[in-house]
Design an enzyme around this catalytic site. Structure first.
Site, PDB file in Angstrom:
ATOM      1  N   LYS A 146       0.820  -1.209   0.000  1.00 26.99           N
ATOM      2  CA  LYS A 146       0.000   0.000   0.000  1.00 26.99           C
ATOM      3  C   LYS A 146       0.853   1.258   0.000  1.00 26.99           C
ATOM      4  O   LYS A 146       0.481   2.272  -0.586  1.00 26.99           O
ATOM      5  CB  LYS A 146      -0.968   0.004   1.186  1.00 26.99           C
ATOM      6  N   LYS A 174      -6.533 -10.348  -9.684  1.00 26.50           N
ATOM      7  CA  LYS A 174      -7.780 -10.677  -8.999  1.00 26.50           C
ATOM      8  C   LYS A 174      -8.811  -9.560  -9.167  1.00 26.50           C
ATOM      9  O   LYS A 174      -8.455  -8.397  -9.353  1.00 26.50           O
ATOM     10  CB  LYS A 174      -7.538 -11.019  -7.523  1.00 26.50           C
ATOM     11  N   LYS A 221     -11.741  -3.849  -6.372  1.00 30.72           N
ATOM     12  CA  LYS A 221     -12.355  -2.517  -6.495  1.00 30.72           C
ATOM     13  C   LYS A 221     -11.422  -1.512  -7.158  1.00 30.72           C
ATOM     14  O   LYS A 221     -11.863  -0.541  -7.744  1.00 30.72           O
ATOM     15  CB  LYS A 221     -12.689  -1.980  -5.101  1.00 30.72           C
TER      16      LYS A 221
HETATM   17  P1  AMP Z   1     -11.407  -6.340  -0.026  1.00 29.21           P
HETATM   18  O1  AMP Z   1     -12.373  -6.043  -1.107  1.00 29.21           O
HETATM   19  O2  AMP Z   1     -10.003  -6.530  -0.559  1.00 29.21           O
HETATM   20  O3  AMP Z   1     -11.497  -5.420   1.140  1.00 29.21           O
HETATM   21  O4  AMP Z   1     -11.767  -7.798   0.537  1.00 29.21           O
HETATM   22  C1  AMP Z   1     -12.881  -8.089   1.358  1.00 29.21           C
HETATM   23  C2  AMP Z   1     -13.002  -9.612   1.432  1.00 29.21           C
HETATM   24  O5  AMP Z   1     -13.336 -10.170   0.147  1.00 29.21           O
HETATM   25  C3  AMP Z   1     -11.724 -10.334   1.879  1.00 29.21           C
HETATM   26  O6  AMP Z   1     -12.069 -11.395   2.741  1.00 29.21           O
HETATM   27  C4  AMP Z   1     -11.114 -10.856   0.590  1.00 29.21           C
HETATM   28  O7  AMP Z   1     -10.339 -12.007   0.796  1.00 29.21           O
HETATM   29  C5  AMP Z   1     -12.349 -11.129  -0.272  1.00 29.21           C
HETATM   30  N1  AMP Z   1     -12.038 -10.894  -1.699  1.00 29.21           N
HETATM   31  C6  AMP Z   1     -11.721  -9.702  -2.270  1.00 29.21           C
HETATM   32  N2  AMP Z   1     -11.518  -9.824  -3.591  1.00 29.21           N
HETATM   33  C7  AMP Z   1     -11.699 -11.142  -3.893  1.00 29.21           C
HETATM   34  C8  AMP Z   1     -11.626 -11.918  -5.107  1.00 29.21           C
HETATM   35  N3  AMP Z   1     -11.338 -11.350  -6.274  1.00 29.21           N
HETATM   36  N4  AMP Z   1     -11.880 -13.247  -5.029  1.00 29.21           N
HETATM   37  C9  AMP Z   1     -12.178 -13.823  -3.838  1.00 29.21           C
HETATM   38  N5  AMP Z   1     -12.265 -13.155  -2.679  1.00 29.21           N
HETATM   39  C10 AMP Z   1     -12.023 -11.835  -2.680  1.00 29.21           C
END
Ligand code: AMP
Ligand code: TRP
Length: 337
Positions: A115, A196, A199
């Site tokens: 980050k 992956k 957002k």
């Molecule tokens: P974040 O959007 O990075 O804050 O992630 C929130 C939750 O969603 C976390 O538990 C991540 O591991 C899960 N997550 C985020 N992006 C993915 C993705 N592309 N595939 C699977 N899980 C995800």
């Protein structure tokens, strides 16, 4: 014996996508419905301000995440749903834990390194201290289990280190939490299947709120390959493999069944049907969310109910911490009459 505490949360940083749903939310709902845990699901708004944000949007985003949780199946009756910044003990415990956390441990955190590279104009102390606040979140509720994605494992390991340090330095009052890693599919970006779904690249995301025509359009434009065969091969055909994973997520058909179903189809047909599967799959969620957002005051009431329950537990734990560390007078127990 009371049930073990299960605790998790997400940052309110924008709309949730199907990666968040299949990677986290869906699993939380199953854990909640197993009846084996006392569940806490919170919105990590204090974590989210370590990155650039718009004050006019922040609370709205928090409310949206709460609505997403509920529409996905987290129940305010079965679980405690609350907002981090409404419980001051999170910040208070984080400070106390700061004072026993070695600087060197925090410097090793890969998320901080990533980050600070991606937001080099805003490397604030909060970003560095992020894992200690996360440790406070978890330890405040005597948590036994934390369902997280593998990107958060290092932070959870640090939480365990901090708990052990506290216990050996003062008294054994911190529960060492364990990660709950269930196998969840990692969904990749529709526009770049080697990265992956995230957002930070909205063009490759399918958001839970996307309208049917947007879903159809995004799926139609999803990157595939030139072979025109619906076959699951993540290394050679990452785009198609990702679409098959999404199909599987919404239908529970096996990879083999999907391959067989589309053995004679070209990508156009496969994508058209996949889009309909997603539209139908998201419909119940979208209907529930719309209803919830329309009922004025409903989410506020749920947040307030969760705040009260979380506050009770947080106050008790923080009192215990202060007493243990000699920050407050010992409360002498009344002798039974
Ligand atoms: P974040 O959007 O990075 O804050 O992630 C929130 C939750 O969603 C976390 O538990 C991540 O591991 C899960 N997550 C985020 N992006 C993915 C993705 N592309 N595939 C699977 N899980 C995800
Ligand atoms: N850091 C987590 C994420 O980005 C969110 C989070 C903050 C969290 N505190 C937590 C998750 C405590 C589980 C437990 O996904």
């Amino acid at each position: 014996m009371s049930k073990p505490v299960l605790f998790s949360g997400m940052q309110p940083t924008g709309k949730l996508h199907i990666g968040n749903y299949f990677g986290a939310l869906k699993n939380w709902v199953e854990l909640q419905n197993s009846g084996r845990y006392q569940c806490y699901f919170f919105v990590a708004d204090l974590h989210s301000i370590t990155a650039e944000f718009d004050p006019a949007q922040k609370y709205k985003q928090t409310v949206e995440v709460v609505a997403d949780y509920i529409a996905a199946g987290i129940s305010p009756e079965k679980s405690v749903i609350f907002v981090q910044s409404q419980i001051p003990e999170h910040s208070e415990l984080a400070w106390v834990l700061n004072c026993i956390t070695p600087f060197g441990e925090l410097r090793r955190m890969t998320q901080f390194k990533d980050k600070s590279a991606s937001q080099s104009e805003n490397i604030n102390i909060g970003l560095f201290d992020y894992p200690v606040l996360m440790a406070a979140d978890v330890l405040l509720y005597d948590t036994s289990f934390v369902p997280v994605g593998d990107d958060q494992l290092q932070h959870l390991e640090l939480t365990r280190t901090i708990a052990r340090k506290f216990n050996s330095q003062f008294k054994k009052i911190m529960q060492e939490p364990e990660p709950l890693l269930t196998e969840v599919p990692r969904l990749m970006s529709l526009s770049d299947p080697l990265r992956k779904m995230s957002k930070s690249m909205p063009e490759g995301c399918l958001f839970l709120d996307d309208a049917p025509d947007i879903i159809r359009d995004k799926v139609k434009r999803a990157v595939t390959d030139s072979e025109a065969k619906v076959v699951y091969n993540p290394t050679k055909k990452p785009g198609v493999a990702n679409l098959i994973r999404i199909y599987r997520g919404f239908t529970n058909l096996s990879v083999k069944e999907i391959e067989r179903k589309y053995a004679d189809a070209n990508y156009g047909v496969f994508k058209r049907e996949l889009a309909e599967v997603i539209v139908e799959g998201l419909r119940p969620f979208q209907v529930r969310k719309k209803l919830l957002m329309k009922k004025s005051g409903e989410i506020d009431r749920i947040i307030e109910k969760g705040r009260k329950k979380a506050q009770k537990k947080a106050t008790e734990k923080m009192n215990q911490v202060k007493e243990t560390m000699g920050l407050s007078k010992k409360v002498t127990k009344k002798l039974p009459k």
